[in-house]
Write a protein that holds these residues in place. Structure first.
Motif, short mmCIF file in Angstrom:
data_model
loop_
_atom_site.label_atom_id
_atom_site.label_comp_id
_atom_site.label_asym_id
_atom_site.label_seq_id
_atom_site.Cartn_x
_atom_site.Cartn_y
_atom_site.Cartn_z
N GLY A 143 -4.05 1.13 -6.25
CA GLY A 143 -4.54 2.12 -7.20
C GLY A 143 -6.02 2.05 -7.50
O GLY A 143 -6.46 2.49 -8.56
N GLN A 199 -0.22 -3.68 9.43
CA GLN A 199 0.02 -4.06 8.02
C GLN A 199 1.46 -3.72 7.70
O GLN A 199 1.82 -2.55 7.59
N ASP A 233 -1.34 -6.38 -2.73
CA ASP A 233 -1.09 -4.95 -2.97
C ASP A 233 0.21 -4.80 -3.72
O ASP A 233 1.29 -5.06 -3.18
N SER A 238 -4.94 6.04 -2.43
CA SER A 238 -4.74 7.16 -3.38
C SER A 238 -6.01 7.51 -4.12
O SER A 238 -6.28 8.70 -4.37
N GLY A 270 0.82 2.18 -1.91
CA GLY A 270 0.40 3.57 -1.75
C GLY A 270 0.76 4.47 -2.91
O GLY A 270 0.53 5.67 -2.86
N SER A 318 1.05 -1.87 -5.15
CA SER A 318 1.36 -0.44 -5.34
C SER A 318 2.04 0.24 -4.16
O SER A 318 2.72 1.23 -4.31
N SER A 350 6.59 8.00 3.52
CA SER A 350 5.33 8.17 2.80
C SER A 350 4.86 9.62 2.88
O SER A 350 5.02 10.29 3.89
N CYS A 392 -7.63 3.77 3.55
CA CYS A 392 -6.29 3.84 4.13
C CYS A 392 -5.62 5.19 3.87
O CYS A 392 -6.05 5.95 3.02
N ASP A 423 -9.23 -2.49 -0.38
CA ASP A 423 -8.43 -1.55 0.40
C ASP A 423 -8.08 -0.38 -0.53
O ASP A 423 -7.47 -0.59 -1.58
N ARG A 464 1.96 10.29 3.23
CA ARG A 464 0.80 10.24 4.14
C ARG A 464 1.23 9.99 5.59
O ARG A 464 0.40 9.69 6.44
#
Ligand SMILES: O=C(O)c1ccccc1N[C@@H]1O[C@H](COP(=O)(O)O)[C@@H](O)[C@H]1O
Length: 204
Positions: free
Chosen positions: A145, A80, A119, A170, A123, A121, A33, A6, A167, A35
């Motif tokens: 993570g 997502q 998830d 980072s 990202g 985190s 983000s 991702c 998934d 990203r």
């Protein structure tokens, strides 16, 4: 076992994911983000992606409003989002984050999404381990993570644990010459190898 790479930002990173055998590739369309891929960049990127790879795309954002602009132009992509999806979005297109086993059960029982995702985190790369209930859960990806070191640590402690999907974002990144974080081909290859060599496949 399904594995998603991702937070990809360009065709080269998408090609790496495809060539290495990742099952899904994700693009972050959340403006907050680091990203973030802006709409215009995404449109030209989408045009350059081979048609047969497109159904493997996942668009990621914390809010539905950020996803909706992109979702309209690429009907093949999975979505997502970290807030509830509006009714008009088909469950077959949704990946719903869950934080507890009960939420995963509801997601399955009510068929609210094609996949769910543990998830913690979003990202940030923050690693808090994986709770025991996360293994061997149909349709559940685990994230947060995951990197070479964390996967190796998990493999040492819990080799042979069965997972439906992983998934990663980072943990697949390194710094480029200008100090910006970018996906790193070696890390992408190594993480996939650790996953495939140490955990059992929990897909049906
Ligand atoms: O990557 C982001 O900046 C991001 C922003 C908003 C929501 C989710 C985001 N990332 C997704 O979070 C998981 C775990 O990522 P990591 O391995 O901890 O970096 C993954 O799906 C990312 O795409």
């Amino acid at each position: 076992m399904l594995v998603k790479a991702c937070g990809l930002r360009n065709l080269q990173e998408i090609s790496w994911a495809h060539d290495l055998g990742y099952n899904f590739w994700g693009i972050v369309v959340d403006p907050n983000s680091k990203r973030y891929v802006p709409t215009q960049d995404f449109e030209s990127l989408w045009d350059s992606v081979p048609t047969e790879w497109r159904s493997r795309c996942v668009l990621v954002a914390r809010k539905w409003q950020w996803l909706s602009i992109y979702a309209r132009t690429c009907g093949e992509a999975l979505l997502q989002c970290y807030e509830p999806f509006p009714d008009f979005v088909a469950p077959e297109r949704c990946i719903l984050p869950v934080t507890r086993e009960e939420e995963w059960q509801i997601c399955r029982a009510q068929q609210r999404a094609v996949y769910s995702l543990y998830d913690v985190s979003l990202g940030s790369g923050e690693w808090q381990g994986l709770p025991p209930w996360c293994s061997d859960k149909a349709g559940l990806f685990v994230a947060g993570g995951l990197s070479e070191d964390r996967l190796q640590e998990l493999a040492t402690k819990e080799r042979g644990r069965r997972f439906f999907g992983f998934d990663l974002s980072s943990g697949l990144e390194g710094d480029d010459v200008s100090g910006r974080s970018r996906k790193d081909y070696r890390k992408m290859a190594e993480c996939l190898k650790i996953i495939r060599n140490n955990f059992l496949d929990g897909t049906p």
